[in-house]
Design a protein around this motif. Structure first.
Motif, PDB file in Angstrom:
ATOM      1  N   LYS A  41     -12.058 -20.030 -20.012  1.00 17.64           N
ATOM      2  CA  LYS A  41     -12.910 -19.384 -19.327  1.00 17.64           C
ATOM      3  C   LYS A  41     -14.329 -19.645 -20.187  1.00 17.64           C
ATOM      4  O   LYS A  41     -15.161 -19.882 -19.385  1.00 17.64           O
ATOM      5  CB  LYS A  41     -12.684 -17.795 -19.382  1.00 17.64           C
ATOM      6  CG  LYS A  41     -11.383 -17.305 -18.696  1.00 17.64           C
ATOM      7  CD  LYS A  41     -11.108 -16.150 -18.550  1.00 17.64           C
ATOM      8  CE  LYS A  41     -10.899 -15.342 -19.955  1.00 17.64           C
ATOM      9  NZ  LYS A  41      -9.797 -15.684 -20.810  1.00 17.64           N
ATOM     10  N   SER A  42     -14.217 -19.328 -21.523  1.00 18.47           N
ATOM     11  CA  SER A  42     -15.321 -19.594 -22.221  1.00 18.47           C
ATOM     12  C   SER A  42     -15.841 -21.298 -22.143  1.00 18.47           C
ATOM     13  O   SER A  42     -17.065 -21.449 -22.069  1.00 18.47           O
ATOM     14  CB  SER A  42     -15.398 -19.076 -23.722  1.00 18.47           C
ATOM     15  OG  SER A  42     -15.366 -17.807 -23.802  1.00 18.47           O
ATOM     16  N   THR A  43     -15.047 -22.037 -22.324  1.00 21.34           N
ATOM     17  CA  THR A  43     -15.236 -23.444 -21.898  1.00 21.34           C
ATOM     18  C   THR A  43     -16.050 -23.633 -20.828  1.00 21.34           C
ATOM     19  O   THR A  43     -17.039 -24.360 -20.773  1.00 21.34           O
ATOM     20  CB  THR A  43     -13.676 -24.137 -22.055  1.00 21.34           C
ATOM     21  OG1 THR A  43     -13.154 -23.959 -23.411  1.00 21.34           O
ATOM     22  CG2 THR A  43     -14.024 -25.437 -21.850  1.00 21.34           C
ATOM     23  N   PHE A  85     -23.473 -14.904 -23.741  1.00 21.95           N
ATOM     24  CA  PHE A  85     -22.402 -15.454 -24.690  1.00 21.95           C
ATOM     25  C   PHE A  85     -21.600 -14.457 -24.942  1.00 21.95           C
ATOM     26  O   PHE A  85     -21.600 -13.230 -25.541  1.00 21.95           O
ATOM     27  CB  PHE A  85     -23.246 -15.661 -25.818  1.00 21.95           C
ATOM     28  CG  PHE A  85     -23.816 -17.143 -25.926  1.00 21.95           C
ATOM     29  CD1 PHE A  85     -24.985 -17.173 -25.049  1.00 21.95           C
ATOM     30  CD2 PHE A  85     -23.562 -18.152 -26.730  1.00 21.95           C
ATOM     31  CE1 PHE A  85     -25.585 -18.528 -25.053  1.00 21.95           C
ATOM     32  CE2 PHE A  85     -24.127 -19.282 -26.642  1.00 21.95           C
ATOM     33  CZ  PHE A  85     -25.388 -19.459 -25.606  1.00 21.95           C
ATOM     34  N   GLN A  86     -20.058 -14.714 -25.063  1.00 21.97           N
ATOM     35  CA  GLN A  86     -18.991 -14.127 -25.672  1.00 21.97           C
ATOM     36  C   GLN A  86     -19.448 -13.519 -27.138  1.00 21.97           C
ATOM     37  O   GLN A  86     -19.180 -12.142 -27.616  1.00 21.97           O
ATOM     38  CB  GLN A  86     -17.533 -14.660 -25.818  1.00 21.97           C
ATOM     39  CG  GLN A  86     -16.471 -13.849 -25.918  1.00 21.97           C
ATOM     40  CD  GLN A  86     -15.376 -14.439 -25.755  1.00 21.97           C
ATOM     41  OE1 GLN A  86     -15.088 -15.705 -25.420  1.00 21.97           O
ATOM     42  NE2 GLN A  86     -14.061 -13.708 -26.246  1.00 21.97           N
ATOM     43  N   TYR A  87     -19.807 -14.429 -27.912  1.00 24.80           N
ATOM     44  CA  TYR A  87     -20.202 -13.990 -29.363  1.00 24.80           C
ATOM     45  C   TYR A  87     -21.628 -14.694 -29.455  1.00 24.80           C
ATOM     46  O   TYR A  87     -22.197 -15.580 -29.760  1.00 24.80           O
ATOM     47  CB  TYR A  87     -19.462 -14.862 -30.248  1.00 24.80           C
ATOM     48  CG  TYR A  87     -17.950 -14.552 -30.105  1.00 24.80           C
ATOM     49  CD1 TYR A  87     -17.428 -13.315 -30.563  1.00 24.80           C
ATOM     50  CD2 TYR A  87     -17.252 -15.516 -29.543  1.00 24.80           C
ATOM     51  CE1 TYR A  87     -16.303 -13.085 -30.432  1.00 24.80           C
ATOM     52  CE2 TYR A  87     -15.774 -15.333 -29.357  1.00 24.80           C
ATOM     53  CZ  TYR A  87     -15.345 -14.122 -29.689  1.00 24.80           C
ATOM     54  OH  TYR A  87     -13.820 -13.653 -29.618  1.00 24.80           O
ATOM     55  N   LEU A 170     -21.671 -14.372 -17.280  1.00 24.89           N
ATOM     56  CA  LEU A 170     -21.606 -13.519 -18.122  1.00 24.89           C
ATOM     57  C   LEU A 170     -20.165 -13.624 -18.751  1.00 24.89           C
ATOM     58  O   LEU A 170     -19.101 -13.138 -18.177  1.00 24.89           O
ATOM     59  CB  LEU A 170     -21.808 -12.097 -17.587  1.00 24.89           C
ATOM     60  CG  LEU A 170     -23.001 -11.771 -17.109  1.00 24.89           C
ATOM     61  CD1 LEU A 170     -23.479 -10.576 -16.615  1.00 24.89           C
ATOM     62  CD2 LEU A 170     -24.296 -12.539 -18.051  1.00 24.89           C
ATOM     63  N   ASP A 171     -20.021 -14.177 -20.119  1.00 23.84           N
ATOM     64  CA  ASP A 171     -18.514 -14.153 -20.762  1.00 23.84           C
ATOM     65  C   ASP A 171     -18.388 -12.711 -21.510  1.00 23.84           C
ATOM     66  O   ASP A 171     -18.936 -12.718 -22.559  1.00 23.84           O
ATOM     67  CB  ASP A 171     -18.803 -15.184 -21.634  1.00 23.84           C
ATOM     68  CG  ASP A 171     -17.496 -15.819 -22.222  1.00 23.84           C
ATOM     69  OD1 ASP A 171     -16.294 -15.100 -21.856  1.00 23.84           O
ATOM     70  OD2 ASP A 171     -17.294 -16.719 -22.974  1.00 23.84           O
ATOM     71  N   GLU A 172     -17.614 -12.159 -20.930  1.00 23.09           N
ATOM     72  CA  GLU A 172     -16.753 -10.926 -21.777  1.00 23.09           C
ATOM     73  C   GLU A 172     -18.014  -9.880 -22.163  1.00 23.09           C
ATOM     74  O   GLU A 172     -18.027  -9.315 -23.451  1.00 23.09           O
ATOM     75  CB  GLU A 172     -15.895 -11.334 -22.897  1.00 23.09           C
ATOM     76  CG  GLU A 172     -14.721 -11.820 -22.436  1.00 23.09           C
ATOM     77  CD  GLU A 172     -13.653 -11.839 -23.246  1.00 23.09           C
ATOM     78  OE1 GLU A 172     -13.566 -11.027 -24.120  1.00 23.09           O
ATOM     79  OE2 GLU A 172     -12.720 -12.860 -23.478  1.00 23.09           O
ATOM     80  N   THR A 173     -18.984  -9.745 -21.445  1.00 24.71           N
ATOM     81  CA  THR A 173     -20.100  -9.029 -21.663  1.00 24.71           C
ATOM     82  C   THR A 173     -19.779  -7.554 -21.938  1.00 24.71           C
ATOM     83  O   THR A 173     -20.430  -6.635 -22.511  1.00 24.71           O
ATOM     84  CB  THR A 173     -21.164  -8.799 -20.459  1.00 24.71           C
ATOM     85  OG1 THR A 173     -21.587 -10.429 -20.518  1.00 24.71           O
ATOM     86  CG2 THR A 173     -22.349  -8.087 -20.817  1.00 24.71           C
TER      87      THR A 173
HETATM   88 MG   LIG Z   1     -13.532 -16.648 -24.095  1.00 28.56          MG
END
Ligand SMILES: [Mg+2]
Ligand SMILES: Nc1ncnc2c1ncn2[C@@H]1O[C@H](COP(=O)(O)OP(=O)(O)OP(=O)(O)O)[C@@H](O)[C@H]1O
Lengths: 248, 244
Positions: A41-43, A85-87, A170-173
């Motif tokens: 997913k983040s990829t 970003f997730q992070y 939106l990655d794991e916002t």
């Molecule tokens: Mg991820």
């Protein structure tokens, strides 16, 4: 069509991650992507953002009529792409206000629009920070430095409000947000992005954000491709039954 | 007064110098500064001549005197700033220096800070940004004399390499002959954080602007609190723009 991902494959550190992923988002739609840890997913988010090291090995991505994969990261931003970003990354010594003003004006220049003055920018920043109940004093501090996990996520949404993208990924916002912050962020996403000419790709593990931001479509990403798609009810089903049962 | 014989690279303080360039400048005029007891003074040096440039400075601080030295070293081809400071009782010395070099430039800051008497404080902050085939050097000795108890000397030395072909030399040195002395040095050579760069670019900043923003914060540490902080920062940013 806002975003058309066709048969996208990539490698990260020469390891294949995305394996022929296809997905289409129309303007006005909100899509959620769920999937097990390590599914890619983040990829997918980073690849769409153009992060170095995420090498595309096949497929095409059309963003609002343009070849997204041919653009540099900053060009993708100017074209209207926003990556939550997730992070979120800490940038010591650079204030949010300076960073965002320069970023917004760089985007405006690229689009042939006049830059905002310091005063105009501050007014805009105040409005968007207010929307997310984010303290203006924190916007004067260095980017993400010393912010809590939840504050970083909320700051990302303030950035989104200021930059006003066409498409937000939106990655794991929602991760790291407390109960009240979750509602505020959910409402913020609706206010900023739920418009006929906007679209959102929400990557999440939980139904709780989707209680505030109702998706039009829910997809399951596993093993580097979309293995199942459905309506909002799919997220409920996943939450009660798990990936293995639903997407097997 | 002048500095006598032309040095060679065997001389410690000249081991990374561009001796060929030095020869064209030799002999160097020695700039002497004396701050009487209790007084304070500041000096900002912007070494930005297009040709080679070298300075020798000697600073003597009497009891309780203070000196704030700032250096922006962006000289063409070769730029050298060498400073010797002698601190009297309770004196304070601060150096904030930035060097920005690209191409085949060789830039160096060489310091010797002598805590001759007790309770003096010296702080040095040196930031170098090096691109192309440039060389940036810091050689800094802090010497605490016998009986200079309660001395406090710190050196914070950092270099950022924009290209793998650039070279940073950093040698902070301590020579302590007294008790109850607080001396600390930190020295690091790094590259711009690629994750940070991508984060800034993902918000719309072109790569050069993203780099500049990150480096601006890095260089600012050398000029923080200077009387002419804004002017120094602006001059540094202009030089930075040319490097990236
Ligand atoms: Mg991820
Ligand atoms: N730099 C890297 N080097 C090697 N493997 C990597 C690298 N980055 C990611 N991967 C691998 O790629 C795969 C997909 O990672 P990704 O971060 O996209 O997963 P995800 O679906 O976002 O997971 P999560 O739900 O935990 O956030 C994982 O197996 C991960 O270990």
């Amino acid at each position: 069509m806002m975003l058309n991902i066709h048969n996208l494959s990539n490698t990260v550190a020469s390891k294949p991650i995305l394996k022929g992923l296809s997905l289409t988002l129309n303007a006005g739609e909100i899509h959620a992507i769920m999937g097990p840890n390590g599914a890619g997913k983040s990829t997918l988010a980073y690849t769409l953002g153009g992060r170095p090291g995420y090498e595309v090995t096949g497929g095409t991505v059309d963003f609002d009529g343009q070849d997204l994969l041919a653009m540099a990261p900053h060009e993708r931003a100017a074209a209207g792409l926003f990556l939550g970003f997730q992070y979120p990354v800490e940038i010591p010594g650079v204030s949010n206000v300076q960073f965002l003003r320069e970023a917004l004006n760089a985007q405006r220049r690229a689009r042939g629009e006049a830059p905002l003055s310091g005063g105009e920018f501050l007014k805009l920043a105040k409005e968007k920070a207010g929307l997310l109940r984010f303290d203006m004093d924190m916007l004067k501090r260095p980017v993400n430095v010393g912010f809590s996990g939840g504050e970083k996520k909320r700051a990302e949404m303030v950035q989104m409000g200021i930059l006003d993208p066409k498409l937000a990924i939106l990655d794991e916002t929602d991760s790291g947000l407390d109960i009240d912050a979750l509602r505020i962020v959910g409402e913020g996403i609706n206010t900023i992005m739920r418009k006929p000419d906007r679209a959102v790709l929400l990557i999440t593990h939980y139904q709780r954000l989707l209680d505030y931001v109702t998706p039009d479509f829910v997809h399951v990403l596993a093993g580097g491709r979309i293995v199942k798609s459905g309506g909002p009810e799919l997220a409920h089903q996943l939450e009660s039954e798990g990936y293995e049962a639903v997407a097997a | 007064m002048t500095v006598a014989t032309l040095p060679t690279r065997k001389d410690e303080a000249f081991r990374y110098a561009d001796v060929g360039a030095l020869e064209t400048l030799w002999p160097l005029a020695l700039q002497q500064i004396h701050v009487p007891a209790g007084a304070s003074d500041v000096l900002s040096i912007v070494a930005d001549s297009s040709g080679p440039e070298a300075r020798e400075i000697e600073i003597v601080l009497d009891e309780g005197a203070q000196f704030d030295l700032r250096v922006l070293n962006i000289a063409g081809a070769y730029g050298r700033i060498a400073v010797t400071v002698t601190l009297g009782k309770g004196a304070r010395f601060h150096l904030g220096a930035a060097q920005l070099a690209g191409g085949d430039q060789t830039l160096e800051v060489v310091t010797e800070v002598i805590h001759a008497e007790p309770d003096a404080v010296s702080t040095q902050v040196v930031r170098s940004v090096l691109a192309g085939h440039a060389t940036g050097t810091y050689l800094g000795k802090v010497a605490v004399a016998r009986g200079a108890n309660g001395s406090d000397g710190s050196q914070s030395i950092r270099a950022m390499l924009l290209d793998r072909t650039a070279t940073a030399n950093a040698r902070p040195e301590l020579e302590i002959f007294a008790d109850d002395v607080k001396c600390a040095h930190g020295c690091a050579v790094g590259e711009l954080d690629p994750q940070g760069l991508f984060y800034l670019e993902s918000r719309g900043l072109p790569p050069a602007e993203a780099k500049k923003l990150m480096l601006q914060a890095f260089i600012a540490e050398a000029f923080v609190g200077a009387a002419d902080e804004d002017a120094l920062t602006e001059a540094a940013l202009n030089a930075l723009g040319a490097l990236i």
